[in-house]
Design a protein around this motif. Structure first.
Motif, PDB file in Angstrom:
ATOM      1  N   PRO A  10      -3.442   2.078  14.477  1.00 22.49           N
ATOM      2  CA  PRO A  10      -3.367   0.715  13.956  1.00 22.49           C
ATOM      3  C   PRO A  10      -1.919   0.218  14.021  1.00 22.49           C
ATOM      4  CG  PRO A  10      -4.559   2.142  12.426  1.00 22.49           C
ATOM      5  CD  PRO A  10      -3.982   3.021  13.496  1.00 22.49           C
ATOM      6  N   GLY A  11      -1.733  -1.005  14.481  1.00 17.41           N
ATOM      7  CA  GLY A  11      -0.399  -1.589  14.557  1.00 17.41           C
ATOM      8  C   GLY A  11       0.341  -1.309  15.851  1.00 17.41           C
ATOM      9  N   LEU A 121       5.047   1.798  13.009  1.00 13.34           N
ATOM     10  CA  LEU A 121       3.730   1.215  12.737  1.00 13.34           C
ATOM     11  C   LEU A 121       3.661   0.665  11.319  1.00 13.34           C
ATOM     12  CD1 LEU A 121       1.537   4.014  14.339  1.00 13.34           C
ATOM     13  CD2 LEU A 121       1.902   1.723  15.268  1.00 13.34           C
ATOM     14  N   VAL A 122       4.130   1.450  10.363  1.00  9.54           N
ATOM     15  CA  VAL A 122       4.109   1.024   8.962  1.00  9.54           C
ATOM     16  C   VAL A 122       4.943  -0.246   8.806  1.00  9.54           C
ATOM     17  CG1 VAL A 122       4.829   1.623   6.611  1.00  9.54           C
ATOM     18  CG2 VAL A 122       3.657   3.324   8.030  1.00  9.54           C
ATOM     19  N   ARG A 124       5.750  -2.494  11.102  1.00  3.29           N
ATOM     20  CA  ARG A 124       5.075  -3.615  11.765  1.00  3.29           C
ATOM     21  C   ARG A 124       3.970  -4.193  10.895  1.00  3.29           C
ATOM     22  NH1 ARG A 124       3.767  -1.779  18.004  1.00  3.29           N
ATOM     23  NH2 ARG A 124       5.916  -1.706  18.743  1.00  3.29           N
ATOM     24  N   MET A 125       3.149  -3.297  10.334  1.00  5.70           N
ATOM     25  CA  MET A 125       2.005  -3.777   9.563  1.00  5.70           C
ATOM     26  C   MET A 125       2.436  -4.407   8.239  1.00  5.70           C
ATOM     27  SD  MET A 125      -1.163  -1.277  10.504  1.00  5.70           S
ATOM     28  CE  MET A 125      -0.366   0.312  10.454  1.00  5.70           C
ATOM     29  N   ARG A 128       3.378  -7.988   8.817  1.00  8.75           N
ATOM     30  CA  ARG A 128       2.283  -8.938   9.037  1.00  8.75           C
ATOM     31  C   ARG A 128       1.944  -9.685   7.754  1.00  8.75           C
ATOM     32  NH1 ARG A 128      -2.201  -5.426  12.318  1.00  8.75           N
ATOM     33  NH2 ARG A 128      -2.513  -4.617  10.231  1.00  8.75           N
ATOM     34  N   ARG A 130      -0.417  -9.108   5.547  1.00 10.31           N
ATOM     35  CA  ARG A 130      -1.827  -9.221   5.167  1.00 10.31           C
ATOM     36  C   ARG A 130      -2.050  -8.574   3.810  1.00 10.31           C
ATOM     37  NH1 ARG A 130      -4.748  -7.314  10.752  1.00 10.31           N
ATOM     38  NH2 ARG A 130      -3.925  -8.948  12.079  1.00 10.31           N
ATOM     39  N   ASP A 133      -2.487  -4.849   3.786  1.00  6.44           N
ATOM     40  CA  ASP A 133      -1.423  -4.078   4.430  1.00  6.44           C
ATOM     41  C   ASP A 133      -0.368  -3.633   3.413  1.00  6.44           C
ATOM     42  OD1 ASP A 133      -2.539  -4.069   6.934  1.00  6.44           O
ATOM     43  OD2 ASP A 133      -1.334  -5.707   7.715  1.00  6.44           O
ATOM     44  N   GLU A 135       1.701  -0.236   1.937  1.00  5.34           N
ATOM     45  CA  GLU A 135       2.142   0.997   2.604  1.00  5.34           C
ATOM     46  C   GLU A 135       1.172   2.160   2.388  1.00  5.34           C
ATOM     47  OE1 GLU A 135       5.952   3.917   3.356  1.00  5.34           O
ATOM     48  OE2 GLU A 135       6.253   2.035   2.285  1.00  5.34           O
ATOM     49  N   ILE A 138      -1.864   1.613   4.552  1.00  3.71           N
ATOM     50  CA  ILE A 138      -1.502   1.781   5.968  1.00  3.71           C
ATOM     51  C   ILE A 138      -1.415   3.264   6.316  1.00  3.71           C
ATOM     52  CG2 ILE A 138       0.362   1.461   7.647  1.00  3.71           C
ATOM     53  CD1 ILE A 138       0.963  -1.233   6.159  1.00  3.71           C
ATOM     54  N   ARG A 141      -4.804   4.716   6.590  1.00  3.72           N
ATOM     55  CA  ARG A 141      -5.427   4.323   7.861  1.00  3.72           C
ATOM     56  C   ARG A 141      -4.878   5.156   9.019  1.00  3.72           C
ATOM     57  NH1 ARG A 141      -4.495  -1.807   8.501  1.00  3.72           N
ATOM     58  NH2 ARG A 141      -5.607  -1.490  10.447  1.00  3.72           N
TER      59      ARG A 141
END
Length: 188
Positions: A10-11, A121-122, A124-125, A128, A130, A133, A135, A138, A141
């Motif tokens: 993801p991400g 990745l963390v 980036r998300m 976002r 959202r 989202d 930590e 994330i 996930r």
């Protein structure tokens, strides 16, 4: 013929890069989320079954997802190729997909794996912004990805289909790296 599967945590940018490549190659970008939403909207038999699970807040079972993918790959716009994003998610689904492709006389050209370090990745998300989202969510996930989806990397590497790309670059650099790997056979 451009028929590709996109893998990555993801991400990693799978959806973004698949969309760019889909436009460049003039083939549909197929994500399981889009398939589900389209089938529900079109009120297909499979869409109505999926909607029952979705409206109850449940995960749509594998067999139903697999039937939806079968239905989607049989549509006219996939004749010249496709890019799968978000499917398969498990080795079991990959084995089903291989059988399905054999049945319908198609093959996957290769599998692209976007590699990005977890900390990136963390970050980036989180950027976002959202609602889901956070930590902790994330990282959970990412753990699920490592456990359930990452075995696909070894599966496709063993079949000599895997092409890894450094996804920890600027978007244009990733797109350029992908374009060097993928030759788009555009026929009118």
């Amino acid at each position: 013929m451009t028929r590709l599967i996109f893998l990555g945590p993801p991400g990693a940018g799978k959806g973004t890069q698949a969309k760019v490549l889909s436009e460049n190659c003039n083939v549909p970008h197929i994500s399981t989320g889009d398939i589900l939403r389209a089938a529900v909207k079109a009120k297909t038999e499979l869409g109505q079954k999926a909607e029952g699970y979705m409206s109850a807040g449940k995960l749509v079972p594998d067999d139903l997802i697999l039937d939806l993918v079968r239905e989607r790959l049989g549509q006219e716009d996939t004749a010249n190729g496709w890019l799968l994003d978000g499917f398969p998610r498990t080795v079991e689904q990959a084995e089903f997909l291989n059988k399905l492709l054999d049945e319908i006389g198609q093959s996957c050209e290769f599998v692209i794996n976007l590699e990005v370090p977890d900390d990136v990745l963390v970050s980036r998300m989180l950027e976002r912004g959202r609602a889901d989202d956070k930590e902790e969510v994330i990282r959970t996930r990412l753990d699920v990805y490592r456990k359930e989806t990452e075995p696909l990397i070894a599966f496709y590497r063993g079949r000599q289909q895997l092409k890894s790309v450094d996804g920890n670059q600027l978007m244009d650099a990733v797109s350029e790296a992908l374009q060097k790997i993928v030759t788009c056979d555009i026929s009118d």
